[in-house]
Design a protein around this motif. Structure first.
Motif, PDB file in Angstrom:
ATOM      1  N   ILE A 254     -58.365 -95.298  71.742  1.00  0.00           N
ATOM      2  CA  ILE A 254     -57.267 -95.903  70.990  1.00  0.00           C
ATOM      3  C   ILE A 254     -57.515 -95.701  69.491  1.00  0.00           C
ATOM      4  O   ILE A 254     -58.629 -95.910  69.002  1.00  0.00           O
ATOM      5  N   ILE A 255     -56.468 -95.312  68.795  1.00  0.00           N
ATOM      6  CA  ILE A 255     -56.538 -95.189  67.338  1.00  0.00           C
ATOM      7  C   ILE A 255     -55.543 -96.160  66.720  1.00  0.00           C
ATOM      8  O   ILE A 255     -54.400 -96.244  67.180  1.00  0.00           O
ATOM      9  N   HIS A 256     -55.991 -96.904  65.733  1.00  0.00           N
ATOM     10  CA  HIS A 256     -55.059 -97.689  64.916  1.00  0.00           C
ATOM     11  C   HIS A 256     -54.989 -97.029  63.550  1.00  0.00           C
ATOM     12  O   HIS A 256     -56.010 -96.832  62.890  1.00  0.00           O
ATOM     13  N   ILE A 257     -53.773 -96.657  63.171  1.00  0.00           N
ATOM     14  CA  ILE A 257     -53.565 -96.004  61.868  1.00  0.00           C
ATOM     15  C   ILE A 257     -52.808 -96.952  60.958  1.00  0.00           C
ATOM     16  O   ILE A 257     -51.822 -97.561  61.381  1.00  0.00           O
ATOM     17  N   ASP A 258     -53.294 -97.088  59.746  1.00  0.00           N
ATOM     18  CA  ASP A 258     -52.662 -97.972  58.777  1.00  0.00           C
ATOM     19  C   ASP A 258     -52.617 -97.233  57.441  1.00  0.00           C
ATOM     20  O   ASP A 258     -53.654 -96.856  56.902  1.00  0.00           O
ATOM     21  N   MET A 259     -51.415 -96.991  56.944  1.00  0.00           N
ATOM     22  CA  MET A 259     -51.295 -96.296  55.657  1.00  0.00           C
ATOM     23  C   MET A 259     -51.839 -97.204  54.555  1.00  0.00           C
ATOM     24  O   MET A 259     -51.717 -98.423  54.623  1.00  0.00           O
TER      25      MET A 259
ATOM     26  N   THR B  21     -52.300 -91.415  51.758  1.00  0.00           N
ATOM     27  CA  THR B  21     -53.547 -91.576  52.496  1.00  0.00           C
ATOM     28  C   THR B  21     -53.415 -92.726  53.498  1.00  0.00           C
ATOM     29  O   THR B  21     -52.571 -93.607  53.364  1.00  0.00           O
ATOM     30  N   SER B  22     -54.309 -92.686  54.476  1.00  0.00           N
ATOM     31  CA  SER B  22     -54.278 -93.697  55.528  1.00  0.00           C
ATOM     32  C   SER B  22     -55.703 -94.071  55.895  1.00  0.00           C
ATOM     33  O   SER B  22     -56.656 -93.390  55.516  1.00  0.00           O
ATOM     34  N   SER B  23     -55.828 -95.156  56.637  1.00  0.00           N
ATOM     35  CA  SER B  23     -57.125 -95.513  57.204  1.00  0.00           C
ATOM     36  C   SER B  23     -56.978 -95.598  58.713  1.00  0.00           C
ATOM     37  O   SER B  23     -55.955 -96.060  59.211  1.00  0.00           O
ATOM     38  N   ALA B  24     -58.012 -95.134  59.412  1.00  0.00           N
ATOM     39  CA  ALA B  24     -57.948 -95.088  60.863  1.00  0.00           C
ATOM     40  C   ALA B  24     -59.103 -95.868  61.471  1.00  0.00           C
ATOM     41  O   ALA B  24     -60.216 -95.888  60.922  1.00  0.00           O
ATOM     42  N   GLY B  25     -58.826 -96.516  62.574  1.00  0.00           N
ATOM     43  CA  GLY B  25     -59.862 -97.158  63.365  1.00  0.00           C
ATOM     44  C   GLY B  25     -59.840 -96.560  64.751  1.00  0.00           C
ATOM     45  O   GLY B  25     -58.771 -96.379  65.333  1.00  0.00           O
ATOM     46  N   VAL B  26     -61.001 -96.224  65.264  1.00  0.00           N
ATOM     47  CA  VAL B  26     -61.090 -95.590  66.576  1.00  0.00           C
ATOM     48  C   VAL B  26     -61.979 -96.440  67.470  1.00  0.00           C
ATOM     49  O   VAL B  26     -63.099 -96.791  67.079  1.00  0.00           O
ATOM     50  N   SER B  27     -61.462 -96.791  68.640  1.00  0.00           N
ATOM     51  CA  SER B  27     -62.290 -97.520  69.589  1.00  0.00           C
ATOM     52  C   SER B  27     -61.685 -97.405  70.985  1.00  0.00           C
ATOM     53  O   SER B  27     -60.832 -96.541  71.203  1.00  0.00           O
ATOM     54  N   TYR B  28     -62.108 -98.288  71.882  1.00  0.00           N
ATOM     55  CA  TYR B  28     -61.604 -98.186  73.247  1.00  0.00           C
ATOM     56  C   TYR B  28     -60.624 -99.294  73.585  1.00  0.00           C
ATOM     57  O   TYR B  28     -60.195 -99.411  74.713  1.00  0.00           O
ATOM     58  N   ASN B  29     -60.280-100.126  72.574  1.00  0.00           N
ATOM     59  CA  ASN B  29     -59.159-101.046  72.782  1.00  0.00           C
ATOM     60  C   ASN B  29     -58.484-101.357  71.456  1.00  0.00           C
ATOM     61  O   ASN B  29     -58.953-100.964  70.387  1.00  0.00           O
ATOM     62  N   LYS B  30     -57.353-102.046  71.557  1.00  0.00           N
ATOM     63  CA  LYS B  30     -56.519-102.263  70.379  1.00  0.00           C
ATOM     64  C   LYS B  30     -57.188-103.195  69.375  1.00  0.00           C
ATOM     65  O   LYS B  30     -57.156-102.955  68.171  1.00  0.00           O
TER      66      LYS B  30
ATOM     67  N   LYS C 107     -58.034-101.933  65.585  1.00  0.00           N
ATOM     68  CA  LYS C 107     -57.384-102.526  64.409  1.00  0.00           C
ATOM     69  C   LYS C 107     -58.420-103.069  63.419  1.00  0.00           C
ATOM     70  O   LYS C 107     -58.294-102.863  62.214  1.00  0.00           O
ATOM     71  N   LEU C 108     -59.426-103.730  63.940  1.00  0.00           N
ATOM     72  CA  LEU C 108     -60.497-104.206  63.051  1.00  0.00           C
ATOM     73  C   LEU C 108     -61.144-103.026  62.330  1.00  0.00           C
ATOM     74  O   LEU C 108     -61.461-103.098  61.142  1.00  0.00           O
ATOM     75  N   ALA C 109     -61.331-101.941  63.071  1.00  0.00           N
ATOM     76  CA  ALA C 109     -62.012-100.773  62.507  1.00  0.00           C
ATOM     77  C   ALA C 109     -61.205-100.131  61.380  1.00  0.00           C
ATOM     78  O   ALA C 109     -61.764 -99.727  60.364  1.00  0.00           O
ATOM     79  N   SER C 110     -59.876-100.061  61.545  1.00  0.00           N
ATOM     80  CA  SER C 110     -59.073 -99.414  60.496  1.00  0.00           C
ATOM     81  C   SER C 110     -59.118-100.225  59.205  1.00  0.00           C
ATOM     82  O   SER C 110     -58.922 -99.707  58.116  1.00  0.00           O
TER      83      SER C 110
END
Ligand SMILES: [Mg+2]
Length: 361
Positions: free
Chosen positions: A7-12, A143-152, A156-159
């Motif tokens: 799962i990726i959470h992308i946040d501009m 630019t954006s920030s991305a969080g990558v993990s195995y759940n939402k 989201k915390l990661a991004s």
């Protein structure tokens, strides 16, 4: 056991402000606040977002524009241009869909992507996230920030972990290192009220939370206590909801003047419920899931849904009653509404038995 999803959470990054800096180079090294200038609006207006320079003065979104001016007297105020932001949001979402169709939009500038299987056949989600960020930048100069993990929850915390221009990965093996030092207010579902309750129970971090038993958390927080119990262990099974409304009927309204009272929300619910009940009745449909959608002046959109075992009656009063319950789950105090929607999904034709009877008849 948790299935291994990607799962990726992308946040501009500071989306509206970044767009305006991109389009107006003269603002690039100035504190920029996206809000009506309080000096020209009689002190009204709320900050939609601010660039990172303005943030260093303590300006943040949802703050009164007048307060932002106090904190940062040199700030440039730019009235938000939502049609422009919406257009760029669409461009960004088009790029997301080049990678996967399992995209759940959360806001104009934010989405979850399930890339477990993806259109680029990239196995490593970190490689994919990096490529996606680069492509977003090439095509939009944002630019954006991305969080990558195995759940939402973790994605989201990661991004949010390294902003701006961040790419943070949380592997299953690192979950404890990541979650245990985390302040309790960072956990999903911990709002202003819950934070006080947590503190009263001596829970300040993930490490405090993980010491509490499931029973104790449920006793103190009800159903959501179970959720906290799972979250702090890195468990979150929610799917990326990419096809939210399969079959639905409903109405929404956008308000130029932000609603601030429950009476105004009631007016909407009465109007929308009457229309909804009428349309459903007309089409001989009924549904099992009632959905309310609320967007605030910061353009955050939240939906809540209530699913019943039996179909809802197509009755205005009943729909108003449940609509209001759902609304209060989103905003109980400090009402701040720019858009409201009331929708019925899980639809089915009414009176199946009758139809079958006539078939035989
Ligand atoms: Mg953002």
């Amino acid at each position: 056991m948790e299935k291994k999803r990607k799962i990726i959470h992308i946040d501009m990054d500071a989306f509206y402000a970044s767009i305006e800096m991109r389009d107006n180079p003269k603002w690039r090294d100035k504190p920029l606040v996206i809000a009506r200038d309080p000096r020209h609006s009689g002190g009204k207006g709320v900050v939609a977002t601010a660039n990172y320079i303005a943030r260093s003065y303590g300006v943040h979104s949802a703050m009164a524009a007048a307060e932002a001016l106090e904190k940062c007297p040199d700030a440039v105020f730019k009235t938000p241009d939502f049609p422009k932001y919406r257009k760029i949001s669409a461009e960004i979402h088009t790029i997301f869909h080049e990678y996967t169709d399992i995209v759940e939009p959360i806001a104009f500038d934010e989405a979850y992507l399930d890339v477990t299987v993806n259109k680029k056949n990239i196995v490593d989600p970190v490689v994919l996230a990096h490529k996606l960020q680069w492509e977003l930048f090439e095509k939009t100069h944002l630019t954006s920030s991305a969080g990558v993990s195995y759940n939402k929850f973790l994605a989201k915390l990661a991004s949010d972990y390294h902003k701006p221009i961040g790419l943070t990965v949380v592997h299953q093996a690192d979950v404890s290192d990541f979650l245990l030092p985390l302040p309790i207010e960072k956990f999903r579902g911990v709002g202003k009220k819950t934070v006080l309750k947590m503190h009263a129970l001596n829970i300040y971090t993930g490490a405090d939370l993980i010491k509490k038993s499931e029973a104790e958390l449920i006793a103190n927080f009800g159903k959501i206590g179970y959720f906290f119990y799972q979250c702090v262990r890195g468990i979150d099974e929610r799917p990326v909801e990419w096809q939210r409304e399969r079959k639905s009927i409903g109405n929404e309204r956008t308000y130029d003047q932000v609603l601030t009272t429950i009476e105004e929300v009631d007016d909407f619910l009465n109007w929308a419920a009457k229309k909804l009940a009428g349309t459903l009745q007309e089409r001989k449909l009924h549904g099992k899931t009632l959905v309310i959608k609320v967007r605030n002046s910061d353009f955050e959109t939240i939906t809540k849904r209530l699913t019943q075992n039996d179909f809802f009656k197509n009755d205005t009063e009943i729909l108003v009653y449940y609509g209001k319950q759902l609304f209060e789950q989103i905003q109980s105090t400090n009402i701040n509404v720019r858009l409201l929607g009331l929708t019925m999904t899980g639809l089915a034709p009414m009176a199946d038995e009758d139809k079958q009877l006539s078939l035989w008849g």
